[in-house]
Design an enzyme around this catalytic site. Sequence first.
Site, short mmCIF file in Angstrom:
data_model
loop_
_atom_site.label_atom_id
_atom_site.label_comp_id
_atom_site.label_asym_id
_atom_site.label_seq_id
_atom_site.Cartn_x
_atom_site.Cartn_y
_atom_site.Cartn_z
N GLU A 165 0.82 -1.21 0.00
CA GLU A 165 0.00 0.00 0.00
C GLU A 165 0.86 1.26 0.00
O GLU A 165 1.98 1.27 0.51
CB GLU A 165 -0.92 0.00 1.22
CG GLU A 165 -1.94 -1.14 1.16
CD GLU A 165 -3.04 -1.07 2.22
OE1 GLU A 165 -4.20 -1.23 1.84
OE2 GLU A 165 -2.73 -0.88 3.41
N CYS A 223 3.35 8.47 1.19
CA CYS A 223 3.90 7.57 2.21
C CYS A 223 4.10 6.20 1.55
O CYS A 223 3.12 5.57 1.15
CB CYS A 223 2.92 7.47 3.38
SG CYS A 223 3.40 6.24 4.61
N CYS A 279 6.65 -7.10 7.23
CA CYS A 279 7.66 -6.54 8.13
C CYS A 279 7.97 -7.59 9.19
O CYS A 279 7.08 -8.31 9.63
CB CYS A 279 7.11 -5.27 8.78
SG CYS A 279 8.27 -4.46 9.90
N CYS A 315 6.03 -5.20 16.01
CA CYS A 315 5.45 -4.26 16.97
C CYS A 315 4.00 -4.64 17.27
O CYS A 315 3.23 -4.95 16.36
CB CYS A 315 5.51 -2.82 16.44
SG CYS A 315 7.19 -2.27 16.11
N CYS A 364 0.91 -2.72 15.41
CA CYS A 364 0.99 -2.37 13.98
C CYS A 364 0.50 -3.49 13.08
O CYS A 364 0.91 -4.64 13.23
CB CYS A 364 2.44 -2.03 13.64
SG CYS A 364 2.67 -1.50 11.94
N GLY A 394 6.84 -1.97 6.30
CA GLY A 394 8.25 -2.35 6.27
C GLY A 394 9.14 -1.49 7.14
O GLY A 394 8.74 -0.43 7.61
N GLU A 395 10.34 -1.98 7.34
CA GLU A 395 11.34 -1.25 8.14
C GLU A 395 12.45 -0.81 7.18
O GLU A 395 13.24 -1.63 6.71
CB GLU A 395 11.87 -2.19 9.25
CG GLU A 395 13.12 -1.71 9.94
CD GLU A 395 13.07 -0.28 10.46
OE1 GLU A 395 12.09 0.13 11.09
OE2 GLU A 395 14.05 0.45 10.20
N SER A 438 11.55 6.73 8.59
CA SER A 438 11.19 6.32 9.94
C SER A 438 11.72 4.93 10.25
O SER A 438 11.58 4.01 9.44
CB SER A 438 9.67 6.34 10.08
OG SER A 438 9.29 5.97 11.38
N SER A 473 10.87 5.65 15.94
CA SER A 473 9.66 5.20 16.64
C SER A 473 10.04 4.78 18.05
O SER A 473 10.44 3.65 18.27
CB SER A 473 9.04 4.02 15.88
OG SER A 473 8.70 4.42 14.57
N LEU A 474 9.91 5.70 18.97
CA LEU A 474 10.35 5.44 20.34
C LEU A 474 9.23 4.77 21.14
O LEU A 474 9.40 3.68 21.68
CB LEU A 474 10.80 6.75 20.98
CG LEU A 474 11.51 6.66 22.32
CD1 LEU A 474 12.75 5.79 22.24
CD2 LEU A 474 11.90 8.05 22.82
N ASN A 524 -3.83 4.34 16.43
CA ASN A 524 -4.87 4.04 15.45
C ASN A 524 -5.36 2.61 15.64
O ASN A 524 -4.61 1.74 16.08
CB ASN A 524 -4.33 4.24 14.04
CG ASN A 524 -4.02 5.69 13.76
OD1 ASN A 524 -4.84 6.56 13.98
ND2 ASN A 524 -2.80 5.96 13.32
N CYS A 580 -1.24 5.72 10.27
CA CYS A 580 -0.04 5.03 10.75
C CYS A 580 -0.41 3.67 11.33
O CYS A 580 -1.28 3.58 12.19
CB CYS A 580 0.63 5.83 11.85
SG CYS A 580 1.05 7.48 11.40
#
Length: 344
Positions: free
Chosen positions: A91, A104, A111, A115, A118, A158-159, A190, A213-214, A289, A332
């Site tokens: 996407e 974006c 991924c 997390c 996510c 993805g990272e 990010s 992303s803390l 979200n 997000c």
Amino acid sequence: MKEHLKSMTVRELAEQLKTLGQPAFRAKQIYTWLHKGIRSYGEMTNVPQALRDLLSEKFPLLPPQVVRKQESAKDGTIKYLWELADGNCVETVLMRYHYGNTVCISTEVGCRMGCAFCASTLGGLVRKLEPYEMVDQVLFTQVDSGLPISHIVLMGIGEPLDNFDNVMRFLELINSPEGMNISMRHISLSTCGLVPGIDRLAEKKLQLTLSVSLHAPTDEIRDTIMPVNKAYPTEVLLQACRRYYEKTGRRISFEYAMIDGVNDTPEAAKILLKRLKGLPAHMNLIPLNHVEESPLKPSTRQAVQRFQAILEEGGVPATVRRTLGGDIDASCGQLRRKYTQQGT
Ligand code: SAH
């Protein structure tokens, strides 16, 4: 990795063309066509027919196909689901900000970071995207929407730092004056906090914005929501952020998804302030979200405002990220990979 013509720099393209007995000047010409988002070599009107035929036989363009396009009724955000040449789908989201249209993009199919909040990581990593597949998301979003793209965020599925070389190549290509010519200052990358990747990126001294992303002020909390914290705990990550700042002089932007009862207390904000001392930073607070598979809930508005106020009073600028495209699951953490054979 670089067999696709659109993954090549102008120089590499020239070398490739040389092996086909072509003059060097064709490289810029062809690069510019490729990075306009053409769907067939037939569109390269100033390139001889014989060369077009040869290229289309040796280097098929493989443009992504739009499987689904959704537009938010609230804010005009557009989400594309693209089918790639191998049937995998990713996407891309187009957001309209006052300063320009921002795309974006996804950097991987799936991924492997895991997390807890996510959707992109459900089902793990399938494969990394090639440089041209990232370029294509920008190009074909622009072509299909008819809206000029001026900004890019690498914040989709993805990272990015887990696909380091391809992402670096993508940045070089998209920044190239012969192509989209998008300024590094208009690009944000990010990461969930892959420390070796942050150090490698620092060496490149790019003018882009690094977002980290803390999402938690302590290992105790971060361990429960981000498996990556086991490999690179908060202290190690924050030290890498300090090194990054020293090397590049660029202020780091931290992302902090606000999760009800998990990381949104005034104490958490105070610890955060202490730990960020002396590091020029910007805090991006993102009310969590909705992701169907996760039991985690967004913080209340009051909790977000309180958190923001504590950070601001402590001298760390903090903004609450506006949620765009919530009605089409384009916010997000809501992007997912899909397969066409599953009927998306
Ligand atoms: N892998 C990178 C790129 C993803 S960027 C990274 O982790 O930074 C997407 C941003 O949205 C990240 O900050 C991510 O942690 C955050 N995010 C993921 N799920 C979310 C959710 N449900 N609500 C709010 N933010 C979320």
